[in-house]
Scaffold this motif. Structure first.
Motif, short mmCIF file in Angstrom:
data_model
loop_
_atom_site.label_atom_id
_atom_site.label_comp_id
_atom_site.label_asym_id
_atom_site.label_seq_id
_atom_site.Cartn_x
_atom_site.Cartn_y
_atom_site.Cartn_z
N LEU A 399 26.71 28.04 -37.92
CA LEU A 399 26.92 26.71 -38.18
C LEU A 399 25.89 25.79 -37.72
CD1 LEU A 399 30.79 26.74 -37.50
CD2 LEU A 399 29.76 26.82 -39.92
N GLU A 400 25.21 25.95 -36.71
CA GLU A 400 24.42 24.90 -36.17
C GLU A 400 23.06 25.15 -37.00
OE1 GLU A 400 25.31 24.74 -31.42
OE2 GLU A 400 24.09 26.12 -32.24
N ALA A 401 22.66 26.33 -37.35
CA ALA A 401 21.44 26.62 -38.34
C ALA A 401 21.76 25.97 -39.61
CB ALA A 401 21.36 28.05 -38.62
N MET A 402 22.95 25.68 -40.06
CA MET A 402 23.16 25.18 -41.25
C MET A 402 23.35 23.42 -41.11
SD MET A 402 26.13 27.53 -42.79
CE MET A 402 26.59 26.68 -44.12
N GLY A 403 23.21 23.10 -39.87
CA GLY A 403 22.95 21.61 -39.77
C GLY A 403 24.16 20.91 -39.25
N TYR A 404 25.21 21.79 -38.70
CA TYR A 404 26.49 21.25 -38.39
C TYR A 404 26.41 21.26 -36.92
CZ TYR A 404 28.47 22.22 -42.84
OH TYR A 404 28.82 22.07 -44.20
N GLN A 405 27.25 20.11 -36.35
CA GLN A 405 27.65 20.02 -34.83
C GLN A 405 28.90 20.79 -34.48
OE1 GLN A 405 27.08 16.02 -33.41
NE2 GLN A 405 27.24 16.47 -31.14
N VAL A 406 28.84 21.51 -33.75
CA VAL A 406 30.10 22.43 -33.38
C VAL A 406 30.64 22.07 -32.09
CG1 VAL A 406 31.10 24.49 -33.11
CG2 VAL A 406 28.82 24.38 -34.65
#
Length: 412
Positions: A399-406
């Motif tokens: 998810l972080e690689a896709m630009g999301y902040q988890v």
């Protein structure tokens, strides 16, 4: 070296005859005697050879697996009383080059057998051999039928008929009806497309365009020949399948057992039974079965370095059936085998993943055949349950690689 068999015979077999070396080990000051004779491969001569071996009081017979020429000798000698008959792999008894002759090969086989330096290959009993003949013949005819369908498709390409570009199976109900109409002389694309059945009717505009071509009487004649051949192959396959259902009756329990594995259908189970013999006691462990089938990594090491881990040659019929089962298993999204396939294919590629699933199938088959228990699937979430921390970390990184902040919030 220690002599295991004092009286041993080695057979170097060809199509027309066999060189037979009878080796009688000497005792004390007596020298070892090796006598080589030639025997025809005709049945009467093989029966005479049988009597000769009995007269010589031979306790071990070693023959090399040469094409199918070993079969007349093996089948007529396998019930010799008090004799250990071994069919050995040619790779395991390869002699040094330079002075290689049939006589030298027979002598070499006798020497190896006398000192217990070879082990016999797996030769199934008569019922399994009959089943194996049937399944292998069905496989060969099925492949030939597929080739005939490909020849028909090439003929249609020559005529400009692009039916295979729209219909996935030109030998289905709709495709067969269109082909029969073309052969009968109907050249109207709209009328031919209207012969489509079921889901293919939604592609009538595409079919109308695909059926415009230059289909002539020449193409009609050849198409009729191909269709007739395909029908004959289909009829032969149905006859073989009916005969297999009769021969496989004693092994029906084992067949139902392995059919509980996702991906293994009745046709694949028939091949597995025919090639392994349905008797798992012949293989000491599951790893022995997997290695015999050629689904384990090879071991080629020299000077502390591994040169290759390519799988060893195995049974091509068994590998073909297991490959199909592995592909079907990979398509199940909620099974352990499907999850294992996807997990390995991401790192090693689809081909290695397929071989890994074949290995897993054989391991499961060996344990099921040994214990008699049905297959219990571990579930598609097995690896997540096995290491939940790793699964969570992996999901967060994706998810972080896709630009999301988890931000994680534990559910109540």
């Amino acid at each position: 070296m220690e002599v295991v068999h004092g009286r041993c015979a080695g057979l170097d077999i060809s199509k027309k005859d066999a060189k037979v070396c009878v080796r009688i080990a000497g005792a004390g000051r007596r020298k070892t005697v090796e006598t080589v004779t030639t025997w025809s491969s005709m049945t009467n001569q093989v029966l005479a050879l049988r009597e000769h071996l009995i007269d010589q009081k031979v306790t071990c017979v070693v023959m090399e697996a040469t094409s199918d020429y070993w079969k007349p000798f093996y089948y007529l000698l396998e019930d010799l009383p008090g004799v250990e008959l071994m069919l050995v792999n040619a790779r395991h008894v390869k002699n040094l080059p330079g002075r290689k002759t049939d006589v030298a090969d027979a002598t070499w086989l006798a020497q190896l057998g006398a000192h217990g330096l070879v082990r016999g290959s797996f030769v199934p009993p008569e019922p399994i051999r009959q089943l194996r003949d049937l399944t292998r013949t069905r496989t060969a005819i099925t492949r030939e039928r597929s080739r005939e369908v490909q020849r028909l498709e090439k003929l249609l390409e020559d005529a400009g008929i692009k039916l295979s570009a729209v219909a996935s199976d030109i030998m289905g109900v709709s495709g067969r009806a269109m082909l029969e109409a073309l052969i009968a002389g109907d050249r109207d694309p709209a009328g031919l497309a209207d012969l489509a059945k079921r889901r293919l009717r939604s592609k009538i505009p595409e079919l109308t365009e695909a059926l415009v071509g230059r289909f002539t009487e020449h193409h009609a004649f050849l198409a009729r020949v191909h269709l007739d051949l395909i029908d004959r192959h289909t009829a032969a396959i149905e006859e073989l399948t009916a005969r297999i259902e009769v021969v496989i009756e004693p092994f029906q329990g084992f067949r139902d057992l392995i059919c509980s594995i996702p991906g293994i259908a009745a046709l694949v189970a028939d091949v597995i039974i025919a090639e392994t013999g349905a008797d798992m006691t012949r293989f000491p462990t599951a790893k022995h079965l997997a290695s015999w089938a050629g689904t384990t990594p090879g071991n080629n090491e020299s000077a502390g370095k591994k040169k290759s881990t390519q799988t060893r040659p195995g049974n091509p019929y068994l590998q073909g059936a297991l490959g199909q089962a592995a592909m079907w298993s990979a398509q199940h999204p909620h099974t352990y085998l499907g999850a294992r396939y996807r997990r390995i294919s991401l790192r090693r590629g689809p081909q290695r993943a397929n071989v890994a699933i074949q290995h897993s199938l054989l391991i499961a088959i060996w344990h099921m055949g040994t214990t008699g228990e049905l297959y219990e699937d571990l579930g598609g979430d097995y690896y997540t349950r096995l290491n939940p921390e790793r699964a969570r970390t992996r999901a967060i990184r994706q998810l972080e690689a896709m630009g999301y902040q988890v931000t994680l919030d534990k559910a109540s």
